[in-house]
Write a protein that holds these residues in place. Structure first.
Motif, PDB file in Angstrom:
ATOM      1  N   THR A   1      -6.195   3.662  -1.780  1.00  0.00           N
ATOM      2  CA  THR A   1      -5.439   2.512  -2.297  1.00  0.00           C
ATOM      3  C   THR A   1      -3.812   2.561  -1.831  1.00  0.00           C
ATOM      4  O   THR A   1      -3.445   1.663  -1.289  1.00  0.00           O
TER       5      THR A   1
ATOM      6  N   MET B   1      -7.441   6.975  -4.561  1.00  0.00           N
ATOM      7  CA  MET B   1      -6.196   6.845  -4.765  1.00  0.00           C
ATOM      8  C   MET B   1      -5.582   6.760  -3.144  1.00  0.00           C
ATOM      9  O   MET B   1      -4.666   6.070  -2.976  1.00  0.00           O
TER      10      MET B   1
ATOM     11  N   THR C   1       0.373   9.219  -9.904  1.00  0.00           N
ATOM     12  CA  THR C   1      -1.102   9.780 -10.310  1.00  0.00           C
ATOM     13  C   THR C   1      -1.703  10.777  -9.810  1.00  0.00           C
ATOM     14  O   THR C   1      -2.257  11.625 -10.109  1.00  0.00           O
TER      15      THR C   1
ATOM     16  N   ASP D   1       0.441   5.303  -7.797  1.00  0.00           N
ATOM     17  CA  ASP D   1      -0.550   5.543  -7.180  1.00  0.00           C
ATOM     18  C   ASP D   1      -0.339   7.088  -6.707  1.00  0.00           C
ATOM     19  O   ASP D   1      -1.177   8.006  -6.984  1.00  0.00           O
TER      20      ASP D   1
ATOM     21  N   ASN E   1       3.612   0.140  -6.258  1.00  0.00           N
ATOM     22  CA  ASN E   1       2.509   0.611  -6.454  1.00  0.00           C
ATOM     23  C   ASN E   1       2.276   1.800  -5.922  1.00  0.00           C
ATOM     24  O   ASN E   1       1.350   2.677  -6.193  1.00  0.00           O
TER      25      ASN E   1
END
Length: 398
Positions: A63, A60, A353, A350, A346
């Motif tokens: 990302t 992550m 999360t 993320d 996004n």
């Protein structure tokens, strides 16, 4: 300017949308398969719980870091090159897990996969806005969201079981599925490159009002962060909540199915009534589901059935608010900045999360999972009040 020209044309018949759906299905299949399996593989190689937790943390982190570069890549390299690189980077490193179970190499492969996942997520959300006109964008995002969520519904709850009951190698080979999306990435990229024209140097792109634009994206990002934090916690810790593997699988299935269906169905409501009015009630619903989950973990609670029901309720908000915040983010920016809106959205998703796993895990280690989940419920309530006040001020100023 979006490429859809016929207002009554079904979403799946809009040129480019089917290629996007297939690319998303293959891409998120690889992501969903390895999300629970790669950390488990690290423990087979001798990593402790902290080392296993690093696997998805690195995924992550990479990302989020690379998501900030995707708008630049689209301008500089074009859609075809960026999309093909993304699906290959997401899929091919899965083969590295066949070669070693050592934590260091698993983390390297996870970082590379994170770079590919950054491309797939940002480009996927941006593409649906480019392909479909604004009046039907809520429905289009619902269709796209279903393609994103479907692999997670069927693969995330079962991947670890397949790895242990059958063979890890089966999962790692299937983890290369994103690489099979190259033909769809090429077709989608060709369509979008034709619309966008030739790639241009970043220095040639003007960015007027960037500060105001990022401020306009702050509220939908905060809402998304509030709902993905508990979502990430439940996805991470469901097997550790004390009711065993079958209850964890049932809870995860309820959460992911509810998220997939609500993300799809709420698109029509957003297109008809606008997204803002639904945000505070959905955050309140998420808080209620989290309270039910936390209560279910206590001696006086409703037990496993309550946990499954609570996770399913959270899934409704988790899926719906993904759609609504993305619609709001695209509406907040000029058409030329859709890739920036997608990247910011996004990053919020993320980051939430990752925070859910980190913060709830930290709180649970010092107190209990009940306290951790109730903390995220309180976050949802606070952000619901902020969204309610922000929406009221916006209405009053119109």
């Amino acid at each position: 300017m979006s490429t859809s020209t016929e207002p009554n044309q079904p979403i799946l018949r809009v040129p480019g949308v089917r290629a996007l759906v297939w690319m998303s299905l293959f891409g998120f299949a690889g992501y969903a398969l390895l999300l629970p399996t790669a950390p488990l593989w690290a423990t087979r190689g001798g990593a402790d719980e902290g080392g296993a937790g690093l696997v998805n943390a690195v995924l992550m982190l990479a990302t989020v870091a690379f998501q900030t570069t995707v708008p630049w890549a689209l301008r500089r390299l074009g859609w075809r090159a960026t999309l093909v690189a993304g699906v290959l980077l997401l899929g091919l490193p899965s083969l590295a897990f066949l070669l070693t179970d050592q934590l260091g190499w698993i983390l390297v492969a996870s970082a590379v996969r994170g770079a590919g996942f950054a491309v797939v997520t940002v480009c996927g959300a941006t593409a649906i806005a480019e392909l479909v006109d604004a009046s039907r964008r809520g429905r289009a995002i619902g269709v796209y969201g279903l393609a994103v969520a479907a692999p997670q519904v069927f693969l995330t709850p079962s991947a670890a079981w397949v790895a242990e009951a059958v063979d890890f190698r089966v999962v790692f080979v299937l983890g290369t599925l994103p690489a099979l999306a190259v033909p769809f990435a090429l077709a989608l990229g060709r369509r979008l490159d034709d619309v966008a024209g030739a790639p241009v140097p970043d220095s040639a792109v003007a960015h007027p009002g960037r500060g105001r634009m990022l401020l306009a994206l702050a509220l939908p990002s905060l809402v998304l962060l509030a709902v993905t934090t508990p979502g990430g916690a439940l996805l991470t810790f469901a097997p550790q909540l004390g009711y065993g593997a079958l209850v964890a699988m049932a809870g995860l299935f309820g959460l992911t199915v509810a998220a997939a269906l609500s993300r799809w169905l709420v698109g029509g409501l957003a297109a008809r009534y606008g997204p803002r009015r639904f945000v505070p009630p959905l955050l309140a619903l998420c808080a209620a589901g989290l309270v039910l989950c936390g209560w279910s973990l206590t001696d006086s609670g409703p037990g496993a059935a309550g946990l499954i029901a609570g996770m399913t309720v959270v899934g409704v908000s988790y899926g719906s608010l993904q759609n609504l915040t993305l619609v709001t983010a695209f509406a907040a920016v000029p058409d030329r900045e859709r890739s920036v809106a997608s990247a910011v959205w996004n990053i919020g998703f993320d980051t939430g999360t990752g925070l859910g796993s980190l913060v709830v895990g930290f709180i649970a280690a010092g107190t209990s999972f009940t306290v951790g989940l109730l903390t995220t419920a309180a976050l949802c309530v606070v952000v619901a009040l902020i969204a309610l006040v922000g929406g009221s001020r916006r209405t009053a100023s119109v």
